[in-house]
Design a protein around this motif. Structure first.
Motif, PDB file in Angstrom:
ATOM      1  N   GLU A 135       8.831  -9.331  -1.140  1.00  0.00           N
ATOM      2  CA  GLU A 135       9.038  -8.948   0.269  1.00  0.00           C
ATOM      3  C   GLU A 135       8.050  -7.872   0.719  1.00  0.00           C
ATOM      4  N   THR A 136       7.606  -7.006  -0.198  1.00  0.00           N
ATOM      5  CA  THR A 136       6.722  -5.907   0.213  1.00  0.00           C
ATOM      6  C   THR A 136       5.345  -6.416   0.658  1.00  0.00           C
ATOM      7  N   GLY A 137       4.916  -7.546   0.105  1.00  0.00           N
ATOM      8  CA  GLY A 137       3.608  -8.093   0.468  1.00  0.00           C
ATOM      9  C   GLY A 137       3.689  -9.193   1.506  1.00  0.00           C
ATOM     10  N   ASN A 169      17.704   5.211  -1.203  1.00  0.00           N
ATOM     11  CA  ASN A 169      17.209   5.766  -2.473  1.00  0.00           C
ATOM     12  C   ASN A 169      15.737   6.153  -2.438  1.00  0.00           C
ATOM     13  N   GLY A 170      15.069   6.001  -1.317  1.00  0.00           N
ATOM     14  CA  GLY A 170      13.667   6.417  -1.202  1.00  0.00           C
ATOM     15  C   GLY A 170      13.394   6.757   0.251  1.00  0.00           C
ATOM     16  N   PRO A 171      12.429   7.640   0.520  1.00  0.00           N
ATOM     17  CA  PRO A 171      12.197   8.084   1.903  1.00  0.00           C
ATOM     18  C   PRO A 171      11.847   6.945   2.862  1.00  0.00           C
ATOM     19  N   GLY A 172      11.035   5.974   2.379  1.00  0.00           N
ATOM     20  CA  GLY A 172      10.622   4.881   3.268  1.00  0.00           C
ATOM     21  C   GLY A 172      11.806   4.025   3.662  1.00  0.00           C
ATOM     22  N   SER A 173      12.545   3.588   2.660  1.00  0.00           N
ATOM     23  CA  SER A 173      13.696   2.736   2.914  1.00  0.00           C
ATOM     24  C   SER A 173      14.767   3.494   3.706  1.00  0.00           C
ATOM     25  N   PHE A 195       2.605  -3.201  -5.607  1.00  0.00           N
ATOM     26  CA  PHE A 195       3.040  -2.679  -4.308  1.00  0.00           C
ATOM     27  C   PHE A 195       4.219  -1.718  -4.448  1.00  0.00           C
ATOM     28  N   TRP A 196       4.934  -1.781  -5.587  1.00  0.00           N
ATOM     29  CA  TRP A 196       6.014  -0.814  -5.794  1.00  0.00           C
ATOM     30  C   TRP A 196       6.359  -0.760  -7.264  1.00  0.00           C
ATOM     31  N   ARG A 197       7.120   0.287  -7.643  1.00  0.00           N
ATOM     32  CA  ARG A 197       7.511   0.463  -9.038  1.00  0.00           C
ATOM     33  C   ARG A 197       9.024   0.499  -9.126  1.00  0.00           C
ATOM     34  N   VAL A 204       3.099   3.834   1.610  1.00  0.00           N
ATOM     35  CA  VAL A 204       2.147   2.861   2.163  1.00  0.00           C
ATOM     36  C   VAL A 204       2.896   1.626   2.676  1.00  0.00           C
ATOM     37  N   TYR A 205       2.544   1.203   3.889  1.00  0.00           N
ATOM     38  CA  TYR A 205       3.137   0.006   4.509  1.00  0.00           C
ATOM     39  C   TYR A 205       2.028  -0.806   5.182  1.00  0.00           C
ATOM     40  N   THR A 206       2.408  -1.981   5.664  1.00  0.00           N
ATOM     41  CA  THR A 206       1.452  -2.905   6.288  1.00  0.00           C
ATOM     42  C   THR A 206       1.763  -3.031   7.768  1.00  0.00           C
ATOM     43  N   ILE A 230       6.117  -2.586  11.897  1.00  0.00           N
ATOM     44  CA  ILE A 230       6.120  -2.574  10.439  1.00  0.00           C
ATOM     45  C   ILE A 230       7.428  -3.172   9.951  1.00  0.00           C
ATOM     46  N   ASP A 231       7.332  -4.083   8.974  1.00  0.00           N
ATOM     47  CA  ASP A 231       8.515  -4.706   8.373  1.00  0.00           C
ATOM     48  C   ASP A 231       8.822  -3.974   7.077  1.00  0.00           C
ATOM     49  N   PHE A 232       9.969  -3.319   7.039  1.00  0.00           N
ATOM     50  CA  PHE A 232      10.365  -2.520   5.874  1.00  0.00           C
ATOM     51  C   PHE A 232      11.347  -3.305   5.006  1.00  0.00           C
ATOM     52  N   GLU A 246      10.799   2.077 -10.949  1.00  0.00           N
ATOM     53  CA  GLU A 246      11.377   3.364 -11.306  1.00  0.00           C
ATOM     54  C   GLU A 246      10.956   4.350 -10.215  1.00  0.00           C
ATOM     55  N   ALA A 247      11.695   5.472 -10.158  1.00  0.00           N
ATOM     56  CA  ALA A 247      11.491   6.413  -9.056  1.00  0.00           C
ATOM     57  C   ALA A 247      10.093   7.017  -9.116  1.00  0.00           C
ATOM     58  N   HIS A 248       9.601   7.501  -7.973  1.00  0.00           N
ATOM     59  CA  HIS A 248       8.299   8.181  -7.879  1.00  0.00           C
ATOM     60  C   HIS A 248       8.292   9.407  -8.750  1.00  0.00           C
TER      61      HIS A 248
HETATM   62  C1  LIG Z   1      -0.898  -1.702   0.253  1.00  0.00           C
HETATM   63  C2  LIG Z   1       0.625  -1.688   0.299  1.00  0.00           C
HETATM   64  C3  LIG Z   1       1.282  -2.242   1.372  1.00  0.00           C
HETATM   65  C4  LIG Z   1       2.683  -2.236   1.429  1.00  0.00           C
HETATM   66  N1  LIG Z   1       3.310  -2.797   2.510  1.00  0.00           N
HETATM   67  C5  LIG Z   1       4.672  -2.767   2.574  1.00  0.00           C
HETATM   68  C6  LIG Z   1       5.360  -3.304   3.707  1.00  0.00           C
HETATM   69  O1  LIG Z   1       4.763  -3.755   4.678  1.00  0.00           O
HETATM   70  N2  LIG Z   1       6.721  -3.270   3.704  1.00  0.00           N
HETATM   71  C7  LIG Z   1       7.429  -2.727   2.636  1.00  0.00           C
HETATM   72  O2  LIG Z   1       8.671  -2.712   2.676  1.00  0.00           O
HETATM   73  N3  LIG Z   1       6.792  -2.212   1.574  1.00  0.00           N
HETATM   74  C8  LIG Z   1       5.444  -2.212   1.516  1.00  0.00           C
HETATM   75  N4  LIG Z   1       4.807  -1.674   0.445  1.00  0.00           N
HETATM   76  C9  LIG Z   1       5.620  -1.170  -0.669  1.00  0.00           C
HETATM   77  C10 LIG Z   1       6.175   0.231  -0.437  1.00  0.00           C
HETATM   78  O3  LIG Z   1       5.089   1.144  -0.312  1.00  0.00           O
HETATM   79  C11 LIG Z   1       7.037   0.603  -1.676  1.00  0.00           C
HETATM   80  O4  LIG Z   1       8.116  -0.275  -1.799  1.00  0.00           O
HETATM   81  C12 LIG Z   1       7.512   2.023  -1.633  1.00  0.00           C
HETATM   82  O5  LIG Z   1       7.899   2.385  -2.952  1.00  0.00           O
HETATM   83  C13 LIG Z   1       8.726   2.233  -0.731  1.00  0.00           C
HETATM   84  O6  LIG Z   1       9.047   3.605  -0.740  1.00  0.00           O
HETATM   85  P1  LIG Z   1      10.524   4.140  -0.719  1.00  0.00           P
HETATM   86  O7  LIG Z   1      10.421   5.525  -0.226  1.00  0.00           O
HETATM   87  O8  LIG Z   1      11.432   3.191   0.015  1.00  0.00           O
HETATM   88  O9  LIG Z   1      10.997   4.126  -2.231  1.00  0.00           O
HETATM   89  P2  LIG Z   1      10.458   5.055  -3.448  1.00  0.00           P
HETATM   90  O10 LIG Z   1      10.701   6.495  -3.157  1.00  0.00           O
HETATM   91  O11 LIG Z   1       9.066   4.654  -3.742  1.00  0.00           O
HETATM   92  O12 LIG Z   1      11.408   4.612  -4.631  1.00  0.00           O
HETATM   93  C14 LIG Z   1      12.805   4.948  -4.621  1.00  0.00           C
HETATM   94  C15 LIG Z   1      13.557   3.891  -5.396  1.00  0.00           C
HETATM   95  O13 LIG Z   1      13.483   2.677  -4.675  1.00  0.00           O
HETATM   96  C16 LIG Z   1      12.965   1.643  -5.508  1.00  0.00           C
HETATM   97  N5  LIG Z   1      12.135   0.743  -4.689  1.00  0.00           N
HETATM   98  C17 LIG Z   1      10.955   1.006  -4.095  1.00  0.00           C
HETATM   99  N6  LIG Z   1      10.500  -0.087  -3.452  1.00  0.00           N
HETATM  100  C18 LIG Z   1      11.414  -1.053  -3.656  1.00  0.00           C
HETATM  101  C19 LIG Z   1      11.507  -2.415  -3.247  1.00  0.00           C
HETATM  102  N7  LIG Z   1      10.568  -3.014  -2.502  1.00  0.00           N
HETATM  103  N8  LIG Z   1      12.591  -3.125  -3.624  1.00  0.00           N
HETATM  104  C20 LIG Z   1      13.585  -2.551  -4.382  1.00  0.00           C
HETATM  105  N9  LIG Z   1      13.544  -1.266  -4.815  1.00  0.00           N
HETATM  106  C21 LIG Z   1      12.473  -0.520  -4.427  1.00  0.00           C
HETATM  107  C22 LIG Z   1      12.159   2.358  -6.584  1.00  0.00           C
HETATM  108  O14 LIG Z   1      12.095   1.621  -7.752  1.00  0.00           O
HETATM  109  C23 LIG Z   1      12.932   3.639  -6.781  1.00  0.00           C
HETATM  110  O15 LIG Z   1      13.986   3.450  -7.704  1.00  0.00           O
HETATM  111  C24 LIG Z   1       3.422  -1.669   0.368  1.00  0.00           C
HETATM  112  C25 LIG Z   1       2.747  -1.086  -0.710  1.00  0.00           C
HETATM  113  C26 LIG Z   1       1.358  -1.112  -0.750  1.00  0.00           C
HETATM  114  C27 LIG Z   1       0.656  -0.493  -1.927  1.00  0.00           C
END
Ligand SMILES: Cc1cc2nc3c(=O)[nH]c(=O)nc-3n(C[C@H](O)[C@H](O)[C@H](O)COP(=O)(O)OP(=O)(O)OC[C@H]3O[C@@H](n4cnc5c(N)ncnc54)[C@H](O)[C@@H]3O)c2cc1C
Length: 403
Positions: free
Chosen positions: A244-246, A206-210, A397-399, A183-185, A198-200, A401-403
């Motif tokens: 930063e996520t919000g 370490n995660g698909p979004g990043s 907005f995030w955890r 989920v992103y904004t 979208i600002d990531f 620990e891993a998903h």
């Molecule tokens: C309503 C909503 C809106 C959001 N909007 C945005 C947005 O606009 N931009 C944005 O960047 N994110 C946003 N997020 C947060 C984003 O969905 C999470 O950070 C998500 O977990 C990123 O997925 P990933 O695949 O990068 O990492 P994941 O696969 O979820 O996690 C992999 C690893 O990365 C770590 N990780 C995850 N997020 C972060 C973080 N922010 N900082 C440090 N470590 C992290 C986890 O702990 C885990 O160890 C939003 C979330 C919600 C619920």
């Protein structure tokens, strides 16, 4: 103007329908949804619409109502996912009747669009903006500002996308075609020109979004579905607190709120170098808290103390006094009580130190943080400050620990 509701219905066979309804209703109630009884049925109101759950002989009867077919499809997915996760022995081989029949087997997810990466821009040490191009982005305009990005496998040139199952659950590509929803904004959108930005947060591969943002190059594909969320409620005074996520969501709210609104914004970023440009709103005070331990900037800071600092009687950034807010049932002498700061991160303590106005202003507190901070903030705003569901939205907005 009241818009006409569309409706859909299904039944899911379960071992103990009454217990299953109770479990589901409790889950929604615990997550700040309004749950009421109509006869023996539970009626749950969430931002997308309503869900009615009724125990029948061998099944849960599920009726959903919403304003649009897309919302109906999201409700179907949401409620069947909950049944799947919380009701052991549920037979998910159900069929829906009524609205949202575009959610037939094999059809795309609601409002699904395939987007193409365009311009890539670094906004700071760990923030990257991607412009994503696509057709017919009109459904993504408006007050629901979040989306579910569907991230394809790294390097996939012709990704396979999820489809809608007849029971309302998406059918996800498997194996080497596996995609990941995150989920992103939407930070900015121009449907006429066919793009959204979208600002990531880029926290590594370490995660698909990043990983997607970290390695994005023009021409890559990503899927999107949604939108998710609802309009920001009307208030006179707002508190926005986010890491930063919000931050992208808060920036949108600041841009869109009329000039006569007041409030406080507080962000947590890694260091002073990671501060971002934030839209100026004349009625809002802006504070920054840094994870590297640098002195906070403009924040109403409560350092993690050796002994508890009292914030009782504090005068807030906008001169708002702490007291009892008209129309609320706050009890005790200090309705914005001292948080148990010893257990809190500096960011959480700073947020809790901001006094919520105690006069007859309408207030709304919105927070988007990591899960551990979420728990502290939820307790602070709901139990200590005694804000109602309609006065605050405290979100994970995030955890960490891993998903
Ligand atoms: C309503 C909503 C809106 C959001 N909007 C945005 C947005 O606009 N931009 C944005 O960047 N994110 C946003 N997020 C947060 C984003 O969905 C999470 O950070 C998500 O977990 C990123 O997925 P990933 O695949 O990068 O990492 P994941 O696969 O979820 O996690 C992999 C690893 O990365 C770590 N990780 C995850 N997020 C972060 C973080 N922010 N900082 C440090 N470590 C992290 C986890 O702990 C885990 O160890 C939003 C979330 C919600 C619920």
């Amino acid at each position: 103007m009241t818009s006409k509701l569309v409706r859909a219905h299904t039944q899911v066979t379960v071992p103990d329908p009454a217990a299953a309804c109770d479990v589901l209703a409790t889950f929604y109630r615990d997550n700040d949804c309004s749950v009421s009884m109509d006869g023996k049925d539970h009626v749950i109101s969430i931002s997308l619409g309503t869900v009615r759950l009724g125990a029948r002989d061998t099944a849960i009867s599920i009726d959903i109502a919403a304003a649009t077919d897309a919302a109906i499809s999201q409700l179907k997915t949401g409620v069947i996912t909950m049944v799947d996760q919380r009701v052991p022995g549920a037979n998910l081989d159900c069929r829906w009747h009524g609205a949202g029949q575009n959610s037939e087997k094999g059809s795309k997810l609601p409002n699904f669009r395939e987007l193409t990466v365009g311009h890539v821009q670094d906004l700071g040490p760990n923030m990257r903006r991607l412009r994503l191009h696509g057709d017919d982005l009109n459904p993504y305009l408006g007050g629901a500002i979040h989306v579910r990005l569907i991230i394809p496998p790294q390097g996939a040139s012709t990704p396979k996308w999820p489809t809608m199952g007849e029971n309302g659950l998406p059918v996800w590509p498997q194996g080497e075609d596996k995609v990941e929803p995150r989920v992103y904004t939407i930070r900015q959108i121009n449907a006429d020109e066919g793009w959204m930005e979208i600002d990531f947060v880029v926290h590594g591969d370490n995660g698909p979004g990043s990983r997607f943002a970290n390695n994005a190059t023009p021409g890559q594909f990503v899927g999107v579905t949604g939108p998710i969320g609802s309009d920001l409620p009307q208030a006179d005074w707002y508190l926005f607190a986010a890491d930063e996520t919000g931050l992208p969501a808060v920036c949108r709210y600041l841009e869109e709120l009329p000039a006569d609104k007041t409030g406080h914004v507080i962000f947590e970023v890694s260091s002073p170098k990671a501060k971002m440009t934030v839209p100026h709103h004349p009625g809002f005070d802006l504070g920054w808290v840094y994870r590297d331990g640098s002195a906070p900037d403009g924040a109403h800071h409560t350092p993690v103390p050796d002994h508890h600092n009292s914030i009782a009687g504090a005068v807030g950034p906008m001169g708002a006094r702490v007291g009892t807010q008209a129309g609320l049932t706050r009890t005790g002498p200090n309705p914005n009580p001292e948080p148990n700061a010893a257990d809190m991160s500096p960011f959480a303590a700073s947020i809790c130190a901001i006094p919520v106005p105690a006069d007859d202003q309408r207030v709304y507190c919105w927070t988007a943080t990591e899960q551990k901070i979420y728990r502290q903030l939820h307790s602070h705003f709901r139990k200590d400050v005694k804000l109602g569901r309609d006065q605050c939205l405290v979100m994970t907005f995030w955890r960490a620990e891993a998903h």
